[in-house]
Scaffold this active site. Sequence first.
Site, PDB file in Angstrom:
ATOM      1  CD  GLN A   4     -73.461  26.004-175.467  1.00  0.00           C
ATOM      2  OE1 GLN A   4     -73.820  26.950-176.267  1.00  0.00           O
ATOM      3  NE2 GLN A   4     -72.613  25.986-174.471  1.00  0.00           N
ATOM      4  CB  ALA A   9     -78.161  22.996-168.591  1.00  0.00           C
ATOM      5  CB  THR A  10     -75.319  21.616-163.974  1.00  0.00           C
ATOM      6  OG1 THR A  10     -74.261  22.392-164.548  1.00  0.00           O
ATOM      7  CG2 THR A  10     -74.456  20.811-163.106  1.00  0.00           C
ATOM      8  CB  CYS A  62     -66.130  23.287-167.208  1.00  0.00           C
ATOM      9  SG  CYS A  62     -67.646  23.853-168.213  1.00  0.00           S
ATOM     10  CB  THR A 121     -88.990  29.524-152.800  1.00  0.00           C
ATOM     11  OG1 THR A 121     -89.598  29.110-151.427  1.00  0.00           O
ATOM     12  CG2 THR A 121     -89.884  30.522-153.243  1.00  0.00           C
ATOM     13  CG  HIS A 162     -75.909  30.912-168.114  1.00  0.00           C
ATOM     14  ND1 HIS A 162     -74.476  30.850-168.621  1.00  0.00           N
ATOM     15  CD2 HIS A 162     -76.007  29.793-167.969  1.00  0.00           C
ATOM     16  CE1 HIS A 162     -73.981  29.437-168.236  1.00  0.00           C
ATOM     17  NE2 HIS A 162     -74.929  28.872-167.541  1.00  0.00           N
TER      18      HIS A 162
HETATM   19  C1  LIG Z   1     -73.415  25.508-170.150  1.00  0.00           C
HETATM   20  C2  LIG Z   1     -73.918  23.920-170.239  1.00  0.00           C
HETATM   21  C3  LIG Z   1     -74.080  23.306-169.171  1.00  0.00           C
HETATM   22  C4  LIG Z   1     -74.363  23.927-167.678  1.00  0.00           C
HETATM   23  O1  LIG Z   1     -75.425  24.552-167.697  1.00  0.00           O
HETATM   24  P1  LIG Z   1     -75.429  25.518-166.519  1.00  0.00           P
HETATM   25  O2  LIG Z   1     -76.831  26.211-166.585  1.00  0.00           O
HETATM   26  O3  LIG Z   1     -74.130  26.270-166.404  1.00  0.00           O
HETATM   27  O4  LIG Z   1     -75.438  24.776-165.305  1.00  0.00           O
HETATM   28  C5  LIG Z   1     -74.429  21.826-169.367  1.00  0.00           C
HETATM   29  N1  LIG Z   1     -74.531  21.463-170.624  1.00  0.00           N
HETATM   30  C6  LIG Z   1     -73.983  22.212-171.757  1.00  0.00           C
HETATM   31  C7  LIG Z   1     -73.999  21.495-173.222  1.00  0.00           C
HETATM   32  C8  LIG Z   1     -73.724  23.378-171.756  1.00  0.00           C
HETATM   33  O5  LIG Z   1     -73.268  24.195-172.695  1.00  0.00           O
END
Ligand SMILES: *Cc1c(COP(=O)(O)O)cnc(C)c1O
Length: 388
Positions: free
Chosen positions: A182, A74-75, A329, A243, A204
């Site tokens: 989330q 998600a980042t 974080c 890839t 994850h």
């Molecule tokens: C965990 C999270 C992210 C980051 O996701 P990653 O897949 O670990 O990079 C971004 N936004 C929210 C709301 C999250 O809970």
Amino acid sequence: MPLRPIYLDCHATTAVDERVLATMLPYFTQNFGNPSSISHIYGWEAEAAVKQTRSILADAINATPEEIVFTSGATEANNLAIKGVAEAYFQKGQHIITVATEHSAVLDPCNYLKTLGFKITILPVEKDGIINLNELEKALRPDTILVSVMAANNEIGVLQPLAEIGKLCRSQEIVFHTDAAQAIGKIPLDVQAMKIDLMSLTAHKVYGPKGIGALYVRRRNPRVQIAPQQHGGGHERGMRSGTLYTPQIVGFGKAVEIALEEQDTESDRLRQLTLLLWKQLSQLPGIHLNGHPTQRLAGNLNISVEKVDGSALLLGLQPVMAVSSGSACSSATTAPSHVLTALGHSEQLAYASVRFGIGRFNTQDEIDSVAEHFISTVQSLRKQTNFL
Ligand SMILES: *Cc1c(COP(=O)(O)O)cnc(C)c1O
């Protein structure tokens, strides 16, 4: 091995479900082909597996498979969405709106764009953590190109009114992005009904592997443009080269498939466990629930505790439960969480806060022991110190 604390940090990450792992394993050793290899069966097998996950994700949010762009999480999806729109639309305007309680993976790309000359409006939230739609409407300008509001908050679990935000943005032809890291697999998501143009996902937090996510990019009504942030072999229709990581993608699909199948029963079960925990903890005096009481994720409980020191509390809880204060974080720093501060808490209350993330593998017995230990820890800390 000594007994490990009960895991209650499911907003930070979750264990990979055994069923997910089982579907991933053959893609490391036997079906290891590159999905881009078009001249042999190794490539075809991998391509078919990737295609299946694309369909599962698309079905999960009412999109089409071609609108799914795989990323590392998600980042990266947030970065691609926000910087990608900024770069693609800067001639139309340079104003972006987001919210004070967003994840740093949204706030930091916005802050970076600010250094390049973009104008960023950071909306406040109400005391319950939800944005005020009138404030949003007032903040929209002719040069606004993007509104980014998360689906479910990673600290306080609060759900934002996506459909209302989407309607507002669409009426003024402004791109609407939501970080649904989330939310996927936990609450219903529908990019058509909610008029969402870009949506960030990750595996994850929903019992899939780390290091895989996706960005939904709307292709029609209207077609949304994003400038790629990683250039190379032209994968993912040029939007994200590299890839494809087939085993992780297979796991992502399986994780979302399971979560959707079990979504209704599992949210009921989690809601009951959360309620059970809150019922017991709220017997303590000076304890507050953070965030809206019902507009929240079923497995989230975030509380602030008066008259205890935040770090002493976490230390006392540690042997029995794995929880976090603020967000994972930022918990390395001693600054109070920016999310709790945005709710208008005093520094001390924001600091003595605990986030419980209850998930698929937690049981009622665990919740009972956690509640018991939490209460006795707070009581003994309050006896030891004269906290003012
Ligand atoms: C965990 C999270 C992210 C980051 O996701 P990653 O897949 O670990 O990079 C971004 N936004 C929210 C709301 C999250 O809970």
